[in-house]
Write a protein that holds these residues in place. Structure first.
Motif, short mmCIF file in Angstrom:
data_model
loop_
_atom_site.label_atom_id
_atom_site.label_comp_id
_atom_site.label_asym_id
_atom_site.label_seq_id
_atom_site.Cartn_x
_atom_site.Cartn_y
_atom_site.Cartn_z
N LEU A 44 0.84 -1.20 0.00
CA LEU A 44 0.00 0.00 0.00
C LEU A 44 0.87 1.25 0.00
O LEU A 44 0.64 2.18 -0.77
N ARG A 45 1.89 1.28 0.85
CA ARG A 45 2.81 2.43 0.86
C ARG A 45 3.48 2.62 -0.50
O ARG A 45 3.61 3.75 -0.98
N ALA A 46 3.89 1.53 -1.13
CA ALA A 46 4.52 1.62 -2.45
C ALA A 46 3.55 2.20 -3.48
O ALA A 46 3.94 3.03 -4.31
N ALA A 47 2.29 1.80 -3.42
CA ALA A 47 1.30 2.32 -4.36
C ALA A 47 1.03 3.80 -4.10
O ALA A 47 0.92 4.59 -5.05
N LEU A 48 0.97 4.21 -2.84
CA LEU A 48 0.79 5.62 -2.51
C LEU A 48 2.00 6.44 -2.95
O LEU A 48 1.85 7.54 -3.49
N ARG A 49 3.18 5.90 -2.74
CA ARG A 49 4.41 6.60 -3.16
C ARG A 49 4.44 6.75 -4.69
O ARG A 49 4.80 7.80 -5.21
N TYR A 50 4.03 5.71 -5.40
CA TYR A 50 3.98 5.77 -6.86
C TYR A 50 3.02 6.87 -7.31
O TYR A 50 3.33 7.66 -8.20
N ARG A 51 1.82 6.92 -6.72
CA ARG A 51 0.85 7.96 -7.09
C ARG A 51 1.39 9.35 -6.79
O ARG A 51 1.18 10.29 -7.55
N TRP A 52 2.10 9.50 -5.67
CA TRP A 52 2.68 10.79 -5.33
C TRP A 52 3.73 11.20 -6.36
O TRP A 52 3.72 12.31 -6.87
N ARG A 53 4.61 10.27 -6.70
CA ARG A 53 5.64 10.58 -7.70
C ARG A 53 5.02 10.89 -9.06
O ARG A 53 5.49 11.76 -9.78
N LEU A 54 3.98 10.18 -9.42
CA LEU A 54 3.27 10.45 -10.67
C LEU A 54 2.66 11.84 -10.65
O LEU A 54 2.76 12.59 -11.63
N ALA A 55 2.04 12.22 -9.53
CA ALA A 55 1.46 13.55 -9.41
C ALA A 55 2.54 14.63 -9.54
O ALA A 55 2.35 15.62 -10.26
N VAL A 56 3.66 14.45 -8.89
CA VAL A 56 4.75 15.43 -8.96
C VAL A 56 5.26 15.55 -10.38
O VAL A 56 5.42 16.66 -10.91
N SER A 57 5.51 14.43 -11.03
CA SER A 57 6.09 14.48 -12.37
C SER A 57 5.13 15.03 -13.42
O SER A 57 5.57 15.60 -14.41
N THR A 58 3.84 14.90 -13.19
CA THR A 58 2.88 15.36 -14.19
C THR A 58 2.30 16.74 -13.89
O THR A 58 1.81 17.40 -14.80
N GLN A 59 2.36 17.17 -12.65
CA GLN A 59 1.70 18.42 -12.29
C GLN A 59 2.65 19.60 -12.08
O GLN A 59 2.19 20.72 -11.91
N LEU A 60 3.93 19.35 -12.05
CA LEU A 60 4.88 20.45 -11.90
C LEU A 60 5.56 20.73 -13.22
O LEU A 60 6.28 19.90 -13.75
N ASP A 61 5.33 21.90 -13.74
CA ASP A 61 5.92 22.32 -15.00
C ASP A 61 7.20 23.11 -14.69
O ASP A 61 7.14 24.27 -14.30
N THR A 62 8.33 22.48 -14.87
CA THR A 62 9.60 23.09 -14.51
C THR A 62 9.99 24.24 -15.43
O THR A 62 10.98 24.92 -15.17
N HIS A 63 9.21 24.50 -16.47
CA HIS A 63 9.49 25.60 -17.38
C HIS A 63 8.82 26.90 -16.94
O HIS A 63 9.01 27.94 -17.56
#
Length: 102
Positions: A44-63
């Motif tokens: 469960l922790r691994a799945a939550l961590r994956y969703r968090w990393r997915l959210a960070v990588s898709t929702q933060l526009d570094t440009h």
């Protein structure tokens, strides 16, 4: 994993995120239904961590300009504060900051 199993897994994660966000002192939920979906608490922790990393990588526009990016980081971390609390005691390694979880 079948579509039904995948849907069940993502639905459970959304419900857990909502529950954790509403708790003053978030704790990782656990019951027989979650055990059937995720296997164990580490799963469960691994799945939550994956969703968090997915959210960070898709929702933060570094440009974006730095001040806008910082605001996006703050909003994202606040929205996920319950998840971050159960994963890393408030440490947000993906964003490089630690959040006070009141």
């Amino acid at each position: 994993m079948t579509w039904t199993e995948t849907h069940r897994r993502w639905q459970a994660l959304r419900e857990i995120e909502e529950q954790l966000g509403a708790e003053a002192h978030p704790t990782l939920p656990w019951n027989t239904e979650l055990a059937a979906i995720f296997g164990d608490r580490d799963g469960l922790r691994a799945a939550l961590r994956y969703r968090w990393r997915l959210a960070v990588s898709t929702q933060l526009d570094t440009h974006l300009p730095e001040r806008v990016l910082e605001e996006q980081r703050r909003v994202l971390a606040e929205r996920a504060r319950g998840v971050l609390a159960v994963l890393d005691n408030g440490t947000d390694e993906e964003l490089g900051t630690t959040h006070a979880l009141a």
